[in-house]
Design an enzyme around this catalytic site. Structure first.
Site, PDB file in Angstrom:
ATOM      1  N   CYS A 189       0.865  -1.185   0.000  1.00 24.88           N
ATOM      2  CA  CYS A 189       0.000   0.000   0.000  1.00 24.88           C
ATOM      3  C   CYS A 189       0.906   1.241   0.000  1.00 24.88           C
ATOM      4  O   CYS A 189       2.065   1.164  -0.408  1.00 24.88           O
ATOM      5  CB  CYS A 189      -0.974  -0.022   1.174  1.00 24.88           C
ATOM      6  SG  CYS A 189      -0.191   0.031   2.804  1.00 24.88           S
ATOM      7  N   ASN A 248       2.288   1.487   4.440  1.00 24.55           N
ATOM      8  CA  ASN A 248       2.574   0.226   5.143  1.00 24.55           C
ATOM      9  C   ASN A 248       2.295   0.329   6.640  1.00 24.55           C
ATOM     10  O   ASN A 248       2.981  -0.277   7.465  1.00 24.55           O
ATOM     11  CB  ASN A 248       4.012  -0.268   4.896  1.00 24.55           C
ATOM     12  CG  ASN A 248       4.251  -1.726   5.299  1.00 24.55           C
ATOM     13  OD1 ASN A 248       5.315  -2.059   5.831  1.00 24.55           O
ATOM     14  ND2 ASN A 248       3.300  -2.603   5.087  1.00 24.55           N
ATOM     15  N   CYS A 253      -1.405   0.781   7.436  1.00 24.07           N
ATOM     16  CA  CYS A 253      -2.839   0.455   7.542  1.00 24.07           C
ATOM     17  C   CYS A 253      -3.199  -0.772   6.708  1.00 24.07           C
ATOM     18  O   CYS A 253      -3.294  -1.882   7.218  1.00 24.07           O
ATOM     19  CB  CYS A 253      -3.719   1.633   7.125  1.00 24.07           C
ATOM     20  SG  CYS A 253      -3.505   3.110   8.147  1.00 24.07           S
ATOM     21  N   ARG A 254      -3.404  -0.579   5.397  1.00 22.23           N
ATOM     22  CA  ARG A 254      -4.008  -1.648   4.585  1.00 22.23           C
ATOM     23  C   ARG A 254      -3.122  -2.865   4.392  1.00 22.23           C
ATOM     24  O   ARG A 254      -3.559  -4.002   4.653  1.00 22.23           O
ATOM     25  CB  ARG A 254      -4.414  -1.088   3.210  1.00 22.23           C
ATOM     26  CG  ARG A 254      -5.527  -0.099   3.275  1.00 22.23           C
ATOM     27  CD  ARG A 254      -5.648   0.677   1.987  1.00 22.23           C
ATOM     28  NE  ARG A 254      -4.492   1.551   1.792  1.00 22.23           N
ATOM     29  CZ  ARG A 254      -4.243   2.252   0.699  1.00 22.23           C
ATOM     30  NH1 ARG A 254      -5.065   2.165  -0.333  1.00 22.23           N
ATOM     31  NH2 ARG A 254      -3.189   3.039   0.631  1.00 22.23           N
ATOM     32  N   SER A 255      -1.891  -2.668   3.880  1.00 21.23           N
ATOM     33  CA  SER A 255      -1.089  -3.868   3.577  1.00 21.23           C
ATOM     34  C   SER A 255      -0.663  -4.615   4.838  1.00 21.23           C
ATOM     35  O   SER A 255      -0.631  -5.851   4.807  1.00 21.23           O
ATOM     36  CB  SER A 255       0.102  -3.551   2.657  1.00 21.23           C
ATOM     37  OG  SER A 255       1.022  -2.676   3.252  1.00 21.23           O
ATOM     38  N   ASP A 265      -8.089   3.709   0.844  1.00 20.08           N
ATOM     39  CA  ASP A 265      -7.226   4.195   1.917  1.00 20.08           C
ATOM     40  C   ASP A 265      -8.088   4.680   3.090  1.00 20.08           C
ATOM     41  O   ASP A 265      -8.851   5.629   2.937  1.00 20.08           O
ATOM     42  CB  ASP A 265      -6.388   5.345   1.359  1.00 20.08           C
ATOM     43  CG  ASP A 265      -5.287   5.777   2.307  1.00 20.08           C
ATOM     44  OD1 ASP A 265      -5.357   5.400   3.491  1.00 20.08           O
ATOM     45  OD2 ASP A 265      -4.375   6.476   1.853  1.00 20.08           O
TER      46      ASP A 265
END
Ligand code: 4NP
Length: 171
Positions: A15, A18, A20-22, A135
């Site tokens: 993401c 690095n 939050c999402r990934s 995001d």
């Protein structure tokens, strides 16, 4: 199950920051693979295209939602992807289109480029207009709930595809 290529299938999740999402996808997919007995066959890690958060733990909002749902967010530390990641990863799965473009720009060869896919290309209900993990950084907690649902559904599909992916790697 062995890959025949002499190493496990190695998946990088990417993401922007690095934090939050990934990392959420990393923790969820890793747990689902372990629960399916595939921890040795498929390895997962994650990175951001940006370097602002390198070395930091997960965003507290991401960590809280993972903990609420029975996952362990504590081991994550943010890293930044470089071209060298293509040397030791077989698939590089990106969270949104902007991450996809940034990672493709790091590819040095057609082979590198072929490793880059959208994470949600594995989501059975994704469509061409709805194929991103959005995001959640600027929004509230409901954004993180939504992201976790997308990640869990897509991770289930990746686990189900793992035998085919491992087989393709061996070819
Ligand atoms: P991520 O979210 O890409 O899911 O980790 C973000 C984290 C940090 C920033 C943006 C997005 N930031 O601008 O610092």
């Amino acid at each position: 199950m062995t890959t025949g290529s002499g190493h496990p299938l190695r998946i990088a999740l990417v993401c922007l920051g690095n934090i939050c999402r990934s990392p959420m996808a990393d923790v969820v997919l890793e747990k689902k693979l372990a629960d399916a007995g595939l921890a040795d066959e498929v390895h997962v890690d994650s990175a951001g295209t940006g370097d602002w958060h390198r070395g930091e733990p997960m965003d507290p909002r991401a960590a809280a939602i993972l903990e609420e749902h029975g996952y362990d967010p504590t081991r994550h530390r943010a890293q930044q992807i470089t071209s060298r990641w293509f040397d030791d990863h077989d698939l590089v799965l990106t969270m949104d289109g902007s991450n996809f473009d940034a990672v493709r720009a790091l590819a040095r060869t057609p082979r590198d480029r072929s490793k880059v896919q959208m994470f949600r290309s594995y989501d059975p209900v994704a469509t061409p207009g709805d194929d991103e993990v959005p995001d959640p950084w600027y929004g509230g907690p409901s954004g993180f709930e939504h992201v976790l649902r997308l990640i869990e559904r897509t991770s289930d599909a990746i686990v189900a595809s793992a035998p085919r992916l491992v087989e393709e790697l061996a070819r």
